[in-house]
Design a protein around this motif. Structure first.
Motif, mmCIF file in Angstrom:
data_model
loop_
_atom_site.group_PDB
_atom_site.id
_atom_site.type_symbol
_atom_site.label_atom_id
_atom_site.label_comp_id
_atom_site.label_asym_id
_atom_site.label_seq_id
_atom_site.Cartn_x
_atom_site.Cartn_y
_atom_site.Cartn_z
ATOM 1 N N LEU A 42 0.813 -1.219 0.000
ATOM 2 C CA LEU A 42 0.000 0.000 0.000
ATOM 3 C C LEU A 42 0.844 1.266 0.000
ATOM 4 O O LEU A 42 0.504 2.233 -0.680
ATOM 5 C CB LEU A 42 -0.939 0.008 1.209
ATOM 6 C CG LEU A 42 -2.149 -0.891 1.125
ATOM 7 C CD1 LEU A 42 -3.000 -0.761 2.373
ATOM 8 C CD2 LEU A 42 -2.977 -0.559 -0.093
ATOM 9 N N ALA A 43 1.932 1.264 0.746
ATOM 10 C CA ALA A 43 2.766 2.471 0.808
ATOM 11 C C ALA A 43 3.311 2.812 -0.578
ATOM 12 O O ALA A 43 3.335 3.982 -0.976
ATOM 13 C CB ALA A 43 3.904 2.273 1.802
ATOM 14 N N ALA A 44 3.726 1.816 -1.326
ATOM 15 C CA ALA A 44 4.280 2.051 -2.660
ATOM 16 C C ALA A 44 3.224 2.588 -3.622
ATOM 17 O O ALA A 44 3.531 3.384 -4.506
ATOM 18 C CB ALA A 44 4.879 0.757 -3.212
ATOM 19 N N VAL A 50 -1.223 10.587 -1.914
ATOM 20 C CA VAL A 50 -1.277 11.217 -0.596
ATOM 21 C C VAL A 50 -0.509 12.540 -0.609
ATOM 22 O O VAL A 50 -0.985 13.552 -0.086
ATOM 23 C CB VAL A 50 -0.752 10.265 0.505
ATOM 24 C CG1 VAL A 50 -0.525 11.001 1.811
ATOM 25 C CG2 VAL A 50 -1.716 9.105 0.708
ATOM 26 N N VAL A 51 0.675 12.557 -1.218
ATOM 27 C CA VAL A 51 1.452 13.798 -1.318
ATOM 28 C C VAL A 51 0.657 14.842 -2.104
ATOM 29 O O VAL A 51 0.573 16.011 -1.701
ATOM 30 C CB VAL A 51 2.837 13.549 -1.959
ATOM 31 C CG1 VAL A 51 3.530 14.853 -2.322
ATOM 32 C CG2 VAL A 51 3.708 12.729 -1.029
ATOM 33 N N ALA A 52 0.065 14.434 -3.220
ATOM 34 C CA ALA A 52 -0.737 15.366 -4.021
ATOM 35 C C ALA A 52 -1.916 15.908 -3.215
ATOM 36 O O ALA A 52 -2.230 17.100 -3.286
ATOM 37 C CB ALA A 52 -1.220 14.686 -5.297
ATOM 38 N N ALA A 53 -2.556 15.061 -2.427
ATOM 39 C CA ALA A 53 -3.693 15.496 -1.613
ATOM 40 C C ALA A 53 -3.248 16.455 -0.513
ATOM 41 O O ALA A 53 -3.948 17.437 -0.216
ATOM 42 C CB ALA A 53 -4.391 14.282 -1.005
#
Length: 109
Positions: A42-44, A50-53
């Motif tokens: 999931l992290a990959a 997540v960064v974009a959000a």
């Protein structure tokens, strides 16, 4: 869940119910797929969205005084720009998006 949250929290309760339900569905499907040997890291997969959000959310906090009609397109533009810069969208997805846009615009003309 709807009966508990919506009468007390109205539209916020409906949103919370939706998020909680979707999280439950996701966790169940993730567990079952991992159990069958189809698990993913999931992290990959999730770090770029997540960064974009987070970038989008930070900008929205800074621009919160603007009208929602301005904020929505700005937020979408920032999110997808950051996602593109991080290469969070592959070539196949870009081609699919171009095709959908082309077909949609072609039908309205």
């Amino acid at each position: 869940l709807n009966y508990l949250l919506i009468p007390k929290l109205t539209y916020i309760g409906a949103a919370l119910t939706t998020v909680i339900t979707q999280l439950g569905v996701f966790l169940t499907l993730y567990y079952l797929s991992k159990k069958e040997g189809y698990g993913i890291g999931l992290a990959a997969v999730m770090w770029k969205p997540v960064v974009a959000a987070v970038v989008m959310a930070a900008l929205l906090v800074l621009l919160k005084q603007l009208h929602i009609i301005v904020l929505v397109p700005v937020a979408a533009t920032v999110y997808f720009t950051v996602l593109l810069l991080l290469k969070g969208v592959g070539r196949q997805e870009l081609e699919l998006a171009k095709s959908v846009i082309k077909n949609t615009l072609g039908k309205t003309i």
